[in-house]
Design an enzyme around this catalytic site. Structure first.
Site, PDB file in Angstrom:
ATOM      1  N   SER A 234       0.833  -1.207   0.000  1.00  8.52           N
ATOM      2  CA  SER A 234       0.000   0.000   0.000  1.00  8.52           C
ATOM      3  C   SER A 234       0.868   1.258   0.000  1.00  8.52           C
ATOM      4  CB  SER A 234      -0.958  -0.042   1.192  1.00  8.52           C
ATOM      5  OG  SER A 234      -1.969   0.924   1.073  1.00  8.52           O
ATOM      6  N   ASP A 320      -9.696  -5.140  -4.467  1.00 10.62           N
ATOM      7  CA  ASP A 320      -9.081  -4.206  -3.516  1.00 10.62           C
ATOM      8  C   ASP A 320      -9.919  -2.923  -3.453  1.00 10.62           C
ATOM      9  OD1 ASP A 320      -7.458  -2.339  -2.162  1.00 10.62           O
ATOM     10  OD2 ASP A 320      -5.626  -3.282  -2.880  1.00 10.62           O
ATOM     11  N   HIS A 359      -7.704  -5.794   0.232  1.00  8.49           N
ATOM     12  CA  HIS A 359      -6.518  -4.930   0.284  1.00  8.49           C
ATOM     13  C   HIS A 359      -5.352  -5.536   1.066  1.00  8.49           C
ATOM     14  CE1 HIS A 359      -4.184  -1.277   0.117  1.00  8.49           C
ATOM     15  NE2 HIS A 359      -4.181  -1.149   1.425  1.00  8.49           N
TER      16      HIS A 359
END
Length: 373
Positions: A234, A320, A359
């Site tokens: 991320s 995601d 995610h």
């Protein structure tokens, strides 16, 4: 006189008769007296719901106007105070889980993990966790920091893990990934950037990158010829590409770069983020994206990959909800056509929506060991 008295008496009797209601008059009078309170009660009953409805509508309208005022005021507040937008990017003030002692990784089931503190700069201290491969688990029990540092020189590859925004190195999904990587035979070294967890300092893109560089050099000084891989997740992918670009420029690249749920750059990520309720607001870029740039936050993965010379693996789940899948795919397309990767392998591994990895749950994939090998 008698006639006069009689006539007066008759008139009095008639008047009295007129004053006393008869049976018919009594019924009408009773019905009239009953009708008046009933009608008044009905009218009062109608007034009450009407009054209540009017009061409810007034309060609802007042709430809507107040919310609309706040909605319009926030963009101006963010524009005037860019630090607000920087905090929303980093979310370092969000510590999840809250009640854990980062000095005790064993409380999270990491019995083969040691907690260190390193000092990248003056007045900056970062908390580090080092998890040894599962094969060394028994030997690691009760050992001190010196033993763990020397263990980096064992014949096992090392992964430097750079986590995303919010939370700490002790986040649940992060701990689960450490366990998976340890079971596959990797040393896992992770840390909280300055301003996160129990690390001291103020967060910034430059500072986060420098922290990562310091920890990487610390690992290389102890790992000998063992491969060192960098894994970013991320927001950590932005730190990872910053770091690897810098390492390649000084001709000390890592053995590979792994990007999990990456974006192209922070502006495109902010524009695509599901919480960007203002993306259709007039002047969105000026109000929200320009303050990010003003704060010195770029995390330009799309630019960095043009200067990276090592193998690249990108992992991204199609479902995601935080970093849209198309941004990871776009970054891959930029990297695969870049000259810097001409002599290196670039791979993109998607995970189907039906798997539900979203995610931060790619670590659950039974294919992960094969992919990493």
């Amino acid at each position: 006189m008698r006639k006069r008295n009689e006539s007066v008496t008759v008139e009095h009797e008639r008047a009295a008769a007129a004053a006393v209601p008869g049976p018919l008059d009594k019924g009408c009078s009773l019905r009239h007296s009953l009708r008046l309170p009933a009608a008044a009660a009905a009218a009062e009953g109608m007034k009450r719901p009407l009054g209540r409805r009017h009061g409810l509508w007034f309060r609802l309208r007042k709430l809507i106007i107040w919310l609309l005022g706040v909605y319009i005021a926030i963009p101006f507040l963010v524009k005037l105070c860019p630090a607000i937008q920087a905090k929303l990017v980093f979310l370092n003030f969000v510590r999840v889980p809250y009640f854990i002692d980062l000095k005790r990784p064993q409380d999270q089931g990491l019995n083969h993990t040691c907690n260190y503190y390193l000092q990248p700069e003056e007045d900056v201290t970062v908390g580090v966790w080092h998890t040894v491969p599962a094969a060394l688990w028994k030997n690691a029990r009760g050992k001190d920091q010196l033993w763990f540092e020397e263990a980096l020189g064992s014949s096992h590859p090392v992964i430097l893990y750079l986590h995303g925004n919010a939370g700490t190195r002790g986040g649940d999904h992060r701990v689960e990934l450490y366990k998976v990587l340890s079971s596959l035979g990797y040393h896992v070294v992770t840390f909280d950037y300055r301003g996160w967890g129990d690390s001291i300092g103020s967060p910034s893109e430059r500072g986060m990158t420098y922290d990562a560089l310091h920890v990487f050099d610390w690992i290389k000084a102890r790992s000998g010829d063992n491969p060192v891989y960098i894994w970013g997740h991320s927001l950590g992918t932005g730190v990872a590409t910053n770091l690897v670009r810098r390492l390649c420029e000084r001709e000390t690249p890592p053995d590979a770069l792994i990007l999990e749920s990456p974006f192209t750059n922070i502006r495109e990520e902010a524009r695509s983020h599901p919480f960007s309720i203002y993306r259709y607001f007039p002047g969105f870029d000026w109000f929200f994206l320009d303050p990010i740039t003003t704060s010195g936050i770029r995390f330009a993965n799309d630019e960095n990959v043009k200067y990276i010379s090592c193998s690249l693996l990108i992992l991204h789940a199609e479902d995601d909800p935080v970093v849209p899948f198309h941004l990871g795919k776009k970054l891959y397309n930029i990297a695969v056509t870049s000259r810097s990767f001409r002599d290196y392998k670039v791979q993109f591994v998607p995970f189907h929506t039906d798997l539900g990895y979203r995610h931060k749950y790619i670590y659950r994939s039974p294919e992960l060991p094969r992919i990493l090998r």
